[in-house]
Design a protein around this motif. Structure first.
Motif, mmCIF file in Angstrom:
data_model
loop_
_atom_site.group_PDB
_atom_site.id
_atom_site.type_symbol
_atom_site.label_atom_id
_atom_site.label_comp_id
_atom_site.label_asym_id
_atom_site.label_seq_id
_atom_site.Cartn_x
_atom_site.Cartn_y
_atom_site.Cartn_z
ATOM 1 N N GLY A 134 -3.655 -9.087 3.791
ATOM 2 C CA GLY A 134 -3.049 -7.850 4.277
ATOM 3 C C GLY A 134 -1.800 -7.476 3.504
ATOM 4 N N ILE A 135 -1.135 -6.408 3.963
ATOM 5 C CA ILE A 135 0.078 -5.912 3.311
ATOM 6 C C ILE A 135 1.180 -5.848 4.366
ATOM 7 C CG2 ILE A 135 1.120 -4.058 1.958
ATOM 8 C CD1 ILE A 135 -1.702 -3.179 1.163
ATOM 9 N N GLY A 136 2.080 -6.780 4.323
ATOM 10 C CA GLY A 136 3.146 -6.840 5.316
ATOM 11 C C GLY A 136 4.060 -5.623 5.264
ATOM 12 N N GLY A 137 4.352 -5.070 6.437
ATOM 13 C CA GLY A 137 5.279 -3.953 6.522
ATOM 14 C C GLY A 137 4.696 -2.608 6.180
ATOM 15 N N HIS A 138 3.397 -2.547 5.878
ATOM 16 C CA HIS A 138 2.753 -1.284 5.519
ATOM 17 C C HIS A 138 1.408 -1.170 6.230
ATOM 18 C CE1 HIS A 138 5.546 -0.255 2.229
ATOM 19 N NE2 HIS A 138 5.566 -1.551 1.977
ATOM 20 N N LEU A 139 0.983 0.069 6.447
ATOM 21 C CA LEU A 139 -0.353 0.307 6.969
ATOM 22 C C LEU A 139 -1.371 0.082 5.858
ATOM 23 C CD1 LEU A 139 0.322 3.608 8.963
ATOM 24 C CD2 LEU A 139 0.044 1.313 9.917
ATOM 25 N N TYR A 140 -2.525 -0.461 6.215
ATOM 26 C CA TYR A 140 -3.562 -0.685 5.216
ATOM 27 C C TYR A 140 -4.929 -0.664 5.883
ATOM 28 C CZ TYR A 140 -3.491 -5.540 6.918
ATOM 29 O OH TYR A 140 -3.554 -6.669 7.696
ATOM 30 N N VAL A 141 -5.965 -0.558 5.044
ATOM 31 C CA VAL A 141 -7.351 -0.533 5.512
ATOM 32 C C VAL A 141 -8.110 -1.671 4.842
ATOM 33 C CG1 VAL A 141 -9.518 0.763 5.476
ATOM 34 C CG2 VAL A 141 -7.381 1.931 5.998
ATOM 35 N N SER A 142 -8.935 -2.340 5.637
ATOM 36 C CA SER A 142 -9.721 -3.459 5.131
ATOM 37 C C SER A 142 -11.188 -3.261 5.492
ATOM 38 C CB SER A 142 -9.215 -4.771 5.738
ATOM 39 O OG SER A 142 -9.995 -5.867 5.334
ATOM 40 N N GLY A 143 -12.082 -3.673 4.583
ATOM 41 C CA GLY A 143 -13.490 -3.738 4.899
ATOM 42 C C GLY A 143 -14.259 -2.443 4.778
ATOM 43 N N GLU A 144 -13.706 -1.431 4.111
ATOM 44 C CA GLU A 144 -14.414 -0.162 3.990
ATOM 45 C C GLU A 144 -14.788 0.168 2.552
ATOM 46 O OE1 GLU A 144 -13.006 3.255 5.975
ATOM 47 O OE2 GLU A 144 -13.112 2.340 7.964
ATOM 48 N N ALA A 145 -14.606 -0.779 1.654
ATOM 49 C CA ALA A 145 -14.942 -0.539 0.251
ATOM 50 C C ALA A 145 -15.694 -1.742 -0.300
ATOM 51 C CB ALA A 145 -13.666 -0.302 -0.557
ATOM 52 N N PRO A 146 -16.550 -1.533 -1.285
ATOM 53 C CA PRO A 146 -17.239 -2.681 -1.904
ATOM 54 C C PRO A 146 -16.276 -3.609 -2.632
ATOM 55 C CG PRO A 146 -17.713 -0.629 -3.079
ATOM 56 C CD PRO A 146 -17.007 -0.247 -1.827
ATOM 57 N N ARG A 147 -15.134 -3.092 -3.051
ATOM 58 C CA ARG A 147 -14.157 -3.900 -3.755
ATOM 59 C C ARG A 147 -13.561 -4.954 -2.815
ATOM 60 N NH1 ARG A 147 -9.123 -1.435 -7.267
ATOM 61 N NH2 ARG A 147 -7.896 -3.360 -7.447
ATOM 62 N N ASP A 148 -13.286 -6.122 -3.342
ATOM 63 C CA ASP A 148 -12.682 -7.210 -2.571
ATOM 64 C C ASP A 148 -11.169 -7.001 -2.550
ATOM 65 O OD1 ASP A 148 -12.166 -9.479 -1.163
ATOM 66 O OD2 ASP A 148 -12.591 -10.866 -2.817
ATOM 67 N N GLY A 149 -10.684 -6.446 -1.473
ATOM 68 C CA GLY A 149 -9.262 -6.176 -1.328
ATOM 69 C C GLY A 149 -9.027 -5.184 -0.212
ATOM 70 N N VAL A 150 -7.785 -5.086 0.232
ATOM 71 C CA VAL A 150 -7.409 -4.036 1.178
ATOM 72 C C VAL A 150 -6.542 -3.037 0.433
ATOM 73 C CG1 VAL A 150 -7.438 -5.731 3.046
ATOM 74 C CG2 VAL A 150 -5.234 -5.026 2.072
ATOM 75 N N TYR A 151 -6.534 -1.783 0.905
ATOM 76 C CA TYR A 151 -5.715 -0.771 0.230
ATOM 77 C C TYR A 151 -4.664 -0.215 1.181
ATOM 78 C CZ TYR A 151 -9.078 2.563 2.349
ATOM 79 O OH TYR A 151 -9.880 3.270 3.209
ATOM 80 N N MET A 152 -3.523 0.101 0.591
ATOM 81 C CA MET A 152 -2.386 0.606 1.354
ATOM 82 C C MET A 152 -2.572 2.079 1.694
ATOM 83 S SD MET A 152 1.667 0.779 0.257
ATOM 84 C CE MET A 152 1.851 -0.997 0.121
ATOM 85 N N LEU A 153 -2.029 2.462 2.844
ATOM 86 C CA LEU A 153 -1.998 3.864 3.248
ATOM 87 C C LEU A 153 -0.588 4.410 3.084
ATOM 88 C CD1 LEU A 153 -4.077 3.634 6.558
ATOM 89 C CD2 LEU A 153 -4.895 4.246 4.268
ATOM 90 N N ASN A 154 -0.509 5.710 2.821
ATOM 91 C CA ASN A 154 0.805 6.350 2.710
ATOM 92 C C ASN A 154 1.153 7.139 3.965
ATOM 93 O OD1 ASN A 154 2.865 6.287 0.741
ATOM 94 N ND2 ASN A 154 2.631 8.488 0.394
ATOM 95 N N PHE A 155 0.140 7.493 4.757
ATOM 96 C CA PHE A 155 0.376 8.250 5.985
ATOM 97 C C PHE A 155 -0.791 7.998 6.927
ATOM 98 C CE2 PHE A 155 1.174 12.376 8.332
ATOM 99 C CZ PHE A 155 2.417 12.005 8.815
ATOM 100 N N PHE A 156 -1.748 8.917 7.022
ATOM 101 C CA PHE A 156 -2.918 8.708 7.869
ATOM 102 C C PHE A 156 -3.917 7.761 7.194
ATOM 103 C CE2 PHE A 156 -2.508 13.142 10.039
ATOM 104 C CZ PHE A 156 -1.573 12.630 10.922
ATOM 105 N N LYS A 157 -4.922 7.347 7.966
ATOM 106 C CA LYS A 157 -5.971 6.475 7.450
ATOM 107 C C LYS A 157 -6.700 7.110 6.275
ATOM 108 C CE LYS A 157 -10.467 5.119 7.330
ATOM 109 N NZ LYS A 157 -11.605 5.890 6.777
ATOM 110 N N CYS A 158 -6.776 8.426 6.245
ATOM 111 C CA CYS A 158 -7.503 9.143 5.191
ATOM 112 C C CYS A 158 -6.709 9.286 3.906
ATOM 113 C CB CYS A 158 -7.907 10.532 5.701
ATOM 114 S SG CYS A 158 -6.498 11.590 6.138
ATOM 115 N N GLN A 159 -5.500 8.707 3.828
ATOM 116 C CA GLN A 159 -4.603 8.966 2.699
ATOM 117 C C GLN A 159 -4.154 7.671 2.012
ATOM 118 O OE1 GLN A 159 -2.178 11.232 5.391
ATOM 119 N NE2 GLN A 159 -2.538 13.143 4.287
#
Length: 514
Positions: A134-159
């Protein structure tokens, strides 16, 4: 510094709510073109248009799917190019909204970044090394991409957050701001800016301008460095292009980052907040412009004066009547209170912004969320032009409207207020005309406090050879002045005596010295 900013008065347009030209219930670019003469009649000589790019509209267009394509519901790129030309023919500049911190999850960059195999967009967004990391102190999304990793959000889940690096790295997946991948993100944003500037755009309002580099220091030095690089590009290739930041920290945005303007935004407890939205303090609404608020101008000055003094040589603080993110001033202020507040905003230093519909006192409506608006939705309703179908916004079916119009029998509209010499609309037009007429009232004119005492009225200030006094309270008030100014314009009853100004309740005065 673009010379035209010295006498600029901006008008913010939420494009889906301004004027529908094709009767589909949604405002569009051709609708804005239809109303350019009205905008010019207000005295506004510059526009800020909220995002009009292709988008899934999960955040009203702040989730960009294609930065170089106009959203079909607004028209075509050619329509926007025509808007630039038609505005310029009327002496009106046009800023677009730039969203540099994130894109839509449907953007092609992000789709490529989600792929397992490495490609040029793999590091365009912020990813960890593992789906379990995960990413401490930031919003992130996990498990929605084929890539092995989670990605950070800048605002809403869609961003998903674009990658400009981390100043203080704590993980091996974090990149430095000077990493080639982070520089590529910056250069991609410059490419987008050049695209629109080359087609006639006059600059950009920059969304969440301070959010680029993560784990930045208190001075936002790494983020400022990016904007300084962009400012160098503008100064060299587009010297009359302007940028205004959503930052609300002029010492950083103007002096540090090189923006030309910085919004004085509505943050709880800051100076702007004490003027018209100080309704979260104990004991009721103590906004300065509420007649019974018992507001204190010293609270405003304590916050504003250091910001103004430290940044005035580097750029402009921008007062705004409201914007698409805040309740309209009519939510807390009466029409007379709005007249006095707006007269103040348009006679202060810097570059002011008028939000569409504020000139007629459009009301904030309690509405269900639309396109990620939530509480902000009630400030984004259709412009009210007349008492025709849908208040003149659209001749389409009522159930197709982007948002409902104000159905009140006394809903304000342009047509009614143009016919009333004492209307809010005509007051706004008059004070903007005075700003254009008197150079001392413009962006660079000097500012000096003449009389300001905690808990007392009036507040008196000088702009060059003009003296301005404001008494928004429901009590008569007077102040000593070391001159006898001649009246230029006023609201309410004001008497000039030798070395004194006497003001009746809810009054405003502009006079000339000498």
């Amino acid at each position: 510094m673009p010379k035209w900013l010295k006498d600029a008065v901006f008008y913010e347009i939420y494009p889906q709510s301004y004027k529908d030209s094709n009767n589909d219930g949604i405002g569009d670019i051709n609708g804005i073109i239809e109303k350019l003469d009205y905008i010019k009649s207000l005295g506004c000589n510059a526009l800020w248009i909220n995002p009009c790019y292709d988008s899934p509209f999960k955040d009203a267009g702040y989730d960009v799917r294609d930065y170089k394509k106009v959203a079909p519901r607004y028209g075509t790129n050619e329509d926007l190019y025509r808007l630039f030309g038609e505005a310029h023919n009327r002496g009106i500049k046009v800023l677009l909204d730039l969203v540099p911190g994130h894109t839509s999850e449907e953007h092609e960059w992000f789709k490529k970044s989600c792929e397992v195999d490495r490609n040029e967009y793999s590091d365009r967004y912020v990813w960890t090394n593992s789906v379990w990391q995960g990413i401490g102190g930031h919003l992130y999304v996990s498990g929605e991409a084929p890539r092995d990793g989670v990605y950070m959000l800048n605002f809403f889940k869609c961003q998903p957050a674009l990658n400009y690096g981390f100043l203080n790295k704590t993980e091996d997946w974090q990149k430095s701001p000077d990493d080639p991948a982070c520089i590529a993100t910056r250069e991609a944003m410059k490419d987008i800016m050049r695209f629109w500037l080359d087609h006639g755009c006059d600059g950009f309002r920059v969304d969440m301008a301070d959010s680029l580099v993560k784990e930045d220091d208190d001075k936002k030095s790494a983020t400022c460095k990016i904007w300084r690089n962009i400012r160098e590009m503008l100064d060299k290739d587009y010297p009359e292009a302007a940028m205004v930041s959503e930052w609300s920290n002029p010492q950083q945005a103007l002096t540090g980052a090189g923006f030309h303007m910085d919004f004085y935004l509505d943050h709880h407890g800051n100076g702007y907040n004490t003027l018209i939205r100080d309704n979260e303090t104990p004991g009721g609404d103590h906004s300065f412009f509420k007649k019974d608020g018992k507001g204190d101008i010293e609270r405003f000055l304590k916050d504003y004066l250091p910001k103004y003094t430290e940044s005035k040589d580097d750029g402009y603080i921008s007062f705004l009547t409201c914007n698409h993110d805040t309740p309209r001033s009519s939510f807390t202020l009466s029409p007379l209170e709005q007249k006095i507040a707006f007269a103040f905003f348009f006679t202060m230093p810097g570059v002011p912004f008028l939000y569409y519909g504020d000139e007629i006192g459009m009301r904030y409506q309690q509405l269900p969320s639309k396109e990620g608006g939530y509480a902000r939705t009630g400030t984004r309703t259709p412009m009210q032009w007349n008492h025709d179908k849908n208040m003149g916004f659209s001749t389409g079916a009522e159930d197709t409207l982007y948002l409902p119009v104000d159905k009140s029998s006394d809903a304000p509209c342009v047509e009614d207020q143009l016919a009333d010499a004492d209307s809010l609309l005509n007051t706004v037009k008059k004070v903007i005309a005075l700003r254009h007429e008197y150079e001392d009232l413009q962006a660079d004119g000097s500012f000096e406090v003449v009389y300001a005492k905690a808990g007392e009225m009036p507040f008196v200030y000088k702009r060059g050879n003009l003296i301005i006094a404001v008494n928004p309270s429901d009590q008569a008030a007077s102040a000593p002045v070391e001159c006898t100014p001649s009246e230029i314009w006023k609201i309410g009853s004001v008497a000039i005596k030798e070395n004194a100004i006497e003001m009746e309740p809810q009054s405003f005065f502009i006079g000339k010295i000498g």
